[in-house]
Design an enzyme around this catalytic site. Structure first.
Site, PDB file in Angstrom:
ATOM      1  N   ALA A   1       0.828  -1.211   0.000  1.00 39.50           N
ATOM      2  CA  ALA A   1       0.000   0.000   0.000  1.00 39.50           C
ATOM      3  C   ALA A   1       0.864   1.264   0.000  1.00 39.50           C
ATOM      4  CB  ALA A   1      -0.972  -0.039   1.187  1.00 39.50           C
ATOM      5  N   SER A   2       0.669   2.147   0.990  1.00 42.83           N
ATOM      6  CA  SER A   2       1.342   3.456   0.950  1.00 42.83           C
ATOM      7  C   SER A   2       2.835   3.412   1.230  1.00 42.83           C
ATOM      8  CB  SER A   2       0.668   4.425   1.926  1.00 42.83           C
ATOM      9  OG  SER A   2      -0.585   4.809   1.424  1.00 42.83           O
ATOM     10  N   MET A   3       3.374   2.250   1.597  1.00 43.42           N
ATOM     11  CA  MET A   3       4.826   2.123   1.632  1.00 43.42           C
ATOM     12  C   MET A   3       5.406   2.266   0.227  1.00 43.42           C
ATOM     13  SD  MET A   3       5.299  -0.883   4.526  1.00 43.42           S
ATOM     14  CE  MET A   3       6.914  -1.404   3.944  1.00 43.42           C
TER      15      MET A   3
ATOM     16  N   TYR B   1      -3.856  14.207   2.971  1.00 43.34           N
ATOM     17  CA  TYR B   1      -3.386  12.933   2.417  1.00 43.34           C
ATOM     18  C   TYR B   1      -4.186  12.614   1.162  1.00 43.34           C
ATOM     19  CZ  TYR B   1      -1.022   8.414   2.922  1.00 43.34           C
ATOM     20  OH  TYR B   1      -0.214   7.318   2.744  1.00 43.34           O
TER      21      TYR B   1
ATOM     22  N   LYS C   1       4.760   4.884  -1.587  1.00 48.09           N
ATOM     23  CA  LYS C   1       4.962   6.314  -1.808  1.00 48.09           C
ATOM     24  C   LYS C   1       6.419   6.765  -1.711  1.00 48.09           C
ATOM     25  CE  LYS C   1       0.320   8.008  -0.564  1.00 48.09           C
ATOM     26  NZ  LYS C   1      -0.465   6.767  -0.464  1.00 48.09           N
TER      27      LYS C   1
END
Length: 401
Positions: free
Chosen positions: A58-60, A171, A62
């Site tokens: 997921a947002s890892m 976010y 980014k």
């Protein structure tokens, strides 16, 4: 071993039926101190978690996309102050909501264009369905990710911004938009850009936007807690064998504990890993330096007082006051940096202790503007919510930090 006690909270969550399994990793000063393989990557099939289990992170994703963007900055192909309209003309005439929770047709013109820097710090005025409320949240919720990046961007461009570019942090899909910038500059998919600039140089052999048929059996199944706090099996379906039409730079990657460790080690070491330089020390320092103003930190992050003792670099949270940060988010010395993923994946690199921790699970949360409050009020989930922070605290205690 002195670290063995750090897994107790995770085992409690597994035994309570709130978690299928987890892989955790502790690395310090050039040495892998511990890997925990707990529970199952697939409960029904009886397949245990293993060190090489592949997770949706997921947002890892980014920070990886931001790092790739900075390699282009170093080559002079873009600048942080560049308006993104140089490559994304779709965003040239953005409107801003007069009332963040009001009707979509009550807008004013954006005072300036969105910049690359705005995308890296989530100050663009873009949002997620779960980071805003009202009609804008519902409009984001209707967007499809199954279309290609150009169609998705055209759809996004029709929505108003929730605030003026640069005004504050919300976010958002900003890193997905940044990924499209990279794709257009390089004239290839974001998958290819990340492979060439990050995964290849770092030897991240198990990271990408899809998992080939040969490795599919290594993926962790996604679980979800139903209303009775019973794990629902296979909440998201299998991993794609080929890259999707839209490779999302903000959330789309699959990876392993060891692969992400290589990325975190590169950032901790100032851009170099095993003699291979991926980023300049200046670029890494920028990622790890707080970019927010004091006024911007007064705004809650997803309903939480996230900026207590913390700042935000280029898509990395950064500890600015260890004592204040510890009260809410556990141990981590000055300059500790991190960014988690929505499915329970988390990591942290602490330069004061030359320490990296990685914690990987697969639980699909309820993502809504009210989700943080709902989780906080559900005491039956305390074992699950407490598993990760207790793992971190007990690891630091065992290491005498």
């Amino acid at each position: 071993m002195k670290l063995d006690g750090n897994q107790a909270s995770i085992r409690e969550a597994i035994d309570a039926g709130l978690l299928a399994g987890a892989v955790t990793l502790v690395w310090q000063a050039g040495e892998g101190l511990q890997v925990n393989e707990l529970g199952y990557r697939d409960v029904d099939a009886g397949l245990p978690m293993q060190r090489d289990t592949i997770f949706r992170i997921a947002s890892m994703t980014k920070p990886v996309t931001v790092a790739a963007a900075l390699t282009l900055v170093e080559e002079g192909k873009l600048a942080l102050t560049d308006p993104v309209t140089k490559w994304l003309p779709e965003l040239s005439d953005m409107r801003v909501l007069v009332d963040p929770q009001g009707p979509l047709d009550r807008t004013e013109p954006a005072h300036r264009l969105i910049t690359v820097d705005d995308l890296m710090t989530h100050r663009s005025g873009l949002a997620y369905a779960f980071s805003v409320a009202g009609p804008l949240s519902r409009a984001y919720g209707r967007m499809s990710f199954r279309q290609n990046q150009d169609r998705w961007l055209a759809e996004l461009a029709k929505l108003p911004l929730v605030h003026q570019p640069g005004a504050r942090l919300t976010y958002s899909h900003a890193t997905d938009v940044l990924g499209i910038v990279l794709s257009r500059i390089e004239g290839k998919s974001l998958s290819a850009v990340l492979s060439e600039r990050i995964f290849g140089p770092l030897g991240m052999v198990d990271t990408g936007f899809s998992v080939n048929a040969e490795n599919r059996h290594r993926t962790a199944t996604m679980y979800k807690l139903d209303r009775d706090n019973v794990l629902t099996h296979n909440a998201m379906g299998p991993a794609p064998i080929t890259d999707p039409p839209f490779c999302m730079g903000g959330a789309g990657l699959w990876s392993t504990a060891d692969d992400y460790l290589r990325f975190a080690r590169m950032l901790l070491a100032g851009g170099d890993l095993d003699g291979v330089r991926v980023l300049s020390e200046q670029s890494v320092a920028l990622m790890r330096t707080d970019q927010l103003t004091e006024e911007q930190k007064r705004h809650p992050f997803l309903g939480m007082p996230f900026w207590l003792g913390r700042g935000f670099g280029l898509n990395l949270s950064v500890v600015t006051d260890p004592n204040k940060s510890r009260q809410l988010y556990g141990p981590g010395g000055l300059g500790t940096f991190s960014w988690p993923g929505a499915y329970g994946t988390w990591w942290q690199a602490d330069p004061s202790a030359d320490l990296i921790l990685i914690y990987l699970i697969q639980n699909l949360p309820e993502l809504s503007p009210d989700s943080a409050a709902a989780i906080a009020g559900n005491t039956s989930l305390a074992k699950l919510q407490g598993a990760q922070p207790k793992f971190v605290r007990r690891t630091y205690q065992a290491l005498g930090l």
